[in-house]
Design an enzyme around this catalytic site. Structure first.
Site, PDB file in Angstrom:
ATOM      1  CG  HIS A  47      25.348 -14.869  -5.661  1.00 13.95           C
ATOM      2  ND1 HIS A  47      25.786 -14.338  -4.458  1.00 13.95           N
ATOM      3  CD2 HIS A  47      26.721 -15.074  -6.162  1.00 13.95           C
ATOM      4  CE1 HIS A  47      26.899 -14.230  -4.123  1.00 13.95           C
ATOM      5  NE2 HIS A  47      27.780 -14.612  -5.488  1.00 13.95           N
ATOM      6  CD  GLU A  99      22.423 -13.467  -3.189  1.00 14.37           C
ATOM      7  OE1 GLU A  99      23.645 -13.052  -3.535  1.00 14.37           O
ATOM      8  OE2 GLU A  99      22.235 -14.678  -3.086  1.00 14.37           O
ATOM      9  CB  CYS A 120      28.875 -17.379  -3.636  1.00 13.86           C
ATOM     10  SG  CYS A 120      30.163 -17.103  -5.096  1.00 13.86           S
TER      11      CYS A 120
END
Length: 226
Positions: A208, A210, A114
């Site tokens: 993202h 994660e 990002c």
């Protein structure tokens, strides 16, 4: 087998609270180190430091992740601040730009997430779109949309099919930095991933990973670092 050491940049926030404490803190959402660990790496937090320490820091790493976070200061790419651009995080900008430069010079595998992708673009002389509608559903809430890989790219080798990704951003790359090529797009044409062809392994993703359950992007970094 030795697990590669993956450094992850962090926030530096005043007045963070936990337990009975309210103190300045180096912060990183736990999803980042968990994804590094799930992907076969060892995670090390890299809070902001003096820029001239970046080279020595990167020299001890096998791979580097520049994490998401606040908007990059428009002064870094020679633009006037848009009223919708967030407040600057100048200490973090300076540290992470130095980390990116050090990783590129040392040919250490690098993943930008990002803000990290945007900072990679700025580090290589690119610029950013300061406001983009439709890529953040609500304040503090991750959304999702599809991204389509560009065939023949490093990203497509890791994730060959179109996938829905967790997303939360209001800025994007504009002019690409020197050497960078797009490797994924959203349906509206927004560049969602960039990379440096060839070696070293350098990839930025606008979403993202994660926050999702697909480890393939991080696993590709860890494999390159190993």
């Amino acid at each position: 087998m030795t697990r590669p050491l993956i450094g992850v940049s962090t926030y530096l926030e005043p007045g963070a609270r936990w337990g009975v404490w309210e103190l300045d803190a180096a912060l990183l959402p736990a999803a980042y180190p968990r994804l590094v660990q799930r992907s076969g790496g060892l995670a090390a937090m890299l809070p902001p430091d003096a820029a001239d320490h970046a080279e020595a820091t990167v020299a001890r790493l096998d791979g580097l992740v520049i994490a998401g976070g606040p908007d990059v200061d428009p002064a870094r790419y020679g633009a006037e601040r848009d009223p919708r651009t967030g407040p600057p995080a100048r200490e973090r900008d300076a540290w992470e730009l130095a980390l990116v430069d050090a990783a590129l010079a040392a040919r250490v595998p690098l993943l930008g997430v990002c803000r990290g992708m945007q900072l990679l673009n700025v580090a290589l002389g690119g610029s950013l779109v300061q406001h983009l509608d439709g890529h953040a559903e609500a304040v503090g809430v991750f959304g999702g949309h599809a991204v389509k890989p560009v065939p023949g790219t490093r990203y497509a080798a890791a994730v060959p099919e179109e996938v829905t990704v967790p997303t939360y951003h209001h800025q994007s790359v504009d002019r690409l930095g020197t050497g960078l090529v797009p490797s994924a797009h959203a349906a509206d044409g927004t560049v969602e991933a960039v990379e440096l062809p060839g070696s070293p392994w350098v990839l930025g993703v606008q979403w993202h990973p994660e926050m999702g359950d697909d480890p393939r992007v991080m696993r590709a970094l860890v494999e390159a670092a190993g």
